[in-house]
Each structure stands twice: as structure tokens, then as C-alpha cells.
Scaffold this motif. Structure first.
Motif, mmCIF file in Angstrom:
data_model
loop_
_atom_site.group_PDB
_atom_site.id
_atom_site.type_symbol
_atom_site.label_atom_id
_atom_site.label_comp_id
_atom_site.label_asym_id
_atom_site.label_seq_id
_atom_site.Cartn_x
_atom_site.Cartn_y
_atom_site.Cartn_z
ATOM 1 N N MET A 1 1.242 -0.899 -0.283
ATOM 2 C CA MET A 1 0.158 -0.076 -0.279
ATOM 3 C C MET A 1 0.478 1.396 -0.480
ATOM 4 O O MET A 1 1.893 1.602 0.573
ATOM 5 N N LYS A 2 1.015 1.851 -0.993
ATOM 6 C CA LYS A 2 1.466 3.011 -0.474
ATOM 7 C C LYS A 2 0.828 4.552 -0.201
ATOM 8 O O LYS A 2 -0.651 4.948 -0.056
ATOM 9 N N SER A 3 0.949 4.863 1.246
ATOM 10 C CA SER A 3 0.773 5.998 2.529
ATOM 11 C C SER A 3 0.744 7.844 1.453
ATOM 12 O O SER A 3 1.768 7.746 0.733
ATOM 13 N N LYS A 4 0.081 8.194 1.413
ATOM 14 C CA LYS A 4 -0.449 9.235 0.800
ATOM 15 C C LYS A 4 0.669 10.624 1.756
ATOM 16 O O LYS A 4 1.116 11.390 1.644
ATOM 17 N N THR A 5 0.209 10.656 3.425
ATOM 18 C CA THR A 5 1.665 11.148 4.341
ATOM 19 C C THR A 5 3.163 11.357 3.298
ATOM 20 O O THR A 5 3.805 12.005 3.573
ATOM 21 N N LEU A 6 3.393 9.332 3.252
ATOM 22 C CA LEU A 6 4.374 9.500 2.681
ATOM 23 C C LEU A 6 4.736 9.898 1.640
ATOM 24 O O LEU A 6 5.993 11.129 1.319
ATOM 25 N N ALA A 7 4.437 10.281 0.718
ATOM 26 C CA ALA A 7 4.182 10.371 -0.617
ATOM 27 C C ALA A 7 4.248 11.894 -0.853
ATOM 28 O O ALA A 7 5.430 12.792 -1.058
ATOM 29 N N THR A 8 3.314 12.462 0.376
ATOM 30 C CA THR A 8 3.671 13.572 0.784
ATOM 31 C C THR A 8 5.084 14.166 1.316
ATOM 32 O O THR A 8 5.571 15.515 0.581
ATOM 33 N N TRP A 9 5.387 13.963 1.505
ATOM 34 C CA TRP A 9 6.926 14.126 3.076
ATOM 35 C C TRP A 9 7.859 13.800 1.473
ATOM 36 O O TRP A 9 8.879 14.564 1.553
ATOM 37 N N TYR A 23 8.917 5.865 -5.259
ATOM 38 C CA TYR A 23 8.029 5.259 -4.229
ATOM 39 C C TYR A 23 6.778 5.101 -4.605
ATOM 40 O O TYR A 23 6.179 3.667 -4.712
ATOM 41 N N LEU A 24 6.642 6.561 -5.883
ATOM 42 C CA LEU A 24 5.036 5.662 -6.071
ATOM 43 C C LEU A 24 5.247 4.612 -7.996
ATOM 44 O O LEU A 24 3.692 4.301 -7.630
ATOM 45 N N HIS A 25 6.358 4.922 -7.788
ATOM 46 C CA HIS A 25 6.126 4.023 -9.751
ATOM 47 C C HIS A 25 7.701 3.348 -9.601
ATOM 48 O O HIS A 25 7.281 3.080 -11.282
ATOM 49 N N GLY A 26 8.480 3.386 -9.178
ATOM 50 C CA GLY A 26 9.768 2.344 -9.139
ATOM 51 C C GLY A 26 10.991 2.889 -9.977
ATOM 52 O O GLY A 26 10.246 4.374 -10.133
#
Length: 148
Positions: A1-9, A23-26
Motif C-alpha cells: 500500500m502506498k501511503s499518502k502521508t509518506l508520498a507527500t513528505w 516510491y509511487l512508480h518504481g
């Protein structure tokens, strides 16, 4: 699962190195690899400005690249943080429920959005100021040369 909080930071703190994209796309994401290249080009412009001064035309062209890259990553952090949980989970966690915890917005996400807005706006304005100052300074010097 991809965390929105982690992606934002990641977009705010390590965005200029493509951390959020990886993180999101590899690791095969071409835009993730483009961001560090732009960061290095802008960093080279900063080094030229420190060593040669603000009169160097190449440095006032390259330095804003770093600022615009960072400001774009801050904008990405804001967009990620403001997405609805349903949208986030549909895009990055399609196998999970629409209200899965990874897409929820917490205080850590809110602080990342606030900091990205404040710092990103300041960096963007500084980048615009540096590029305009260099451009208009060269125009004035060219006008003086013509008038001689």
C-alpha cells in the motif's frame, strides 16, 4: 500500500531527487530520473554564481532551474496531500477499499502541505527574482554598449 502521508513528505523533502516518484512508480520512472538531473544542473548554476559572482550569465540561467524544480516538487506535495482518500486509493492502492487508511489525511499530512506551501512559495519567488535580475541587468549593460 502506498501511503499518502509518506508520498507527500517524500515530495517535499526528497522531491528534487525523485524520491516520491520512485516510491509511487518504481525505479523505472523516467521522470524520477529527470528530477536529479535538473537538480544537478541547478546546483551547478549555484556553484558558478558563488565562484564567479552574479554577473555570470550562465549562472543566472541555471540557478533558477534548481528553484523551479524544488517549487514544482512542493506543488506536487500539496497536490498529493490534498487528494481525497478515495482518489488516492483508486490511483495508488486499487486493490484496497476506497477508505483504506493509506489514503487518509492526518496531521502529518497537513503539516507537510503547510510547509510545502510556505517553503515552495519562497523558493519560487527567489528563483523568479534571480532570473529577472540577471536578465534585466544584461539588458541594461547591452543598452549601455549600444549608446557608446
Amino acid at each position: 500500500m502506498k501511503s499518502k502521508t509518506l508520498a507527500t513528505w517524500l515530495a517535499f523533502v526528497g522531491g528534487t531527487f525523485g524520491a516520491h516518484r520512485f516510491y509511487l512508480h518504481g525505479w523505472r520512472d523516467w521522470l524520477g530520473w529527470l528530477l536529479p538531473a535538473l537538480t544537478l544542473v541547478g546546483g551547478y548554476g549555484v556553484l558558478r554564481m558563488w565562484s564567479l559572482g552574479q554577473d555570470d550569465a550562465i549562472s543566472w540561467v541555471l540557478t533558477p532551474v534548481l528553484g523551479f524544480t524544488f517549487a514544482g516538487c512542493c506543488l506536487t506535495a500539496i497536490v498529493y496531500g490534498l487528494q481525497k482518500p478515495e482518489q488516492w486509493n483508486a490511483r495508488f492502492n486499487p486493490a484496497q477499499a476506497a477508505d483504506a487508511p493509506a489514503g487518509q489525511t492526518g496531521w502529518a499530512t497537513v503539516w507537510a502541505i503547510v510547509l510545502a506551501l510556505m517553503v515552495g512559495a519562497a523558493v519560487l519567488m527567489a528563483s523568479i527574482a534571480i532570473s529577472f535580475q540577471g536578465y534585466f541587468q544584461n539588458q541594461v549593460e547591452a543598452g549601455r554598449e549600444i549608446s557608446r
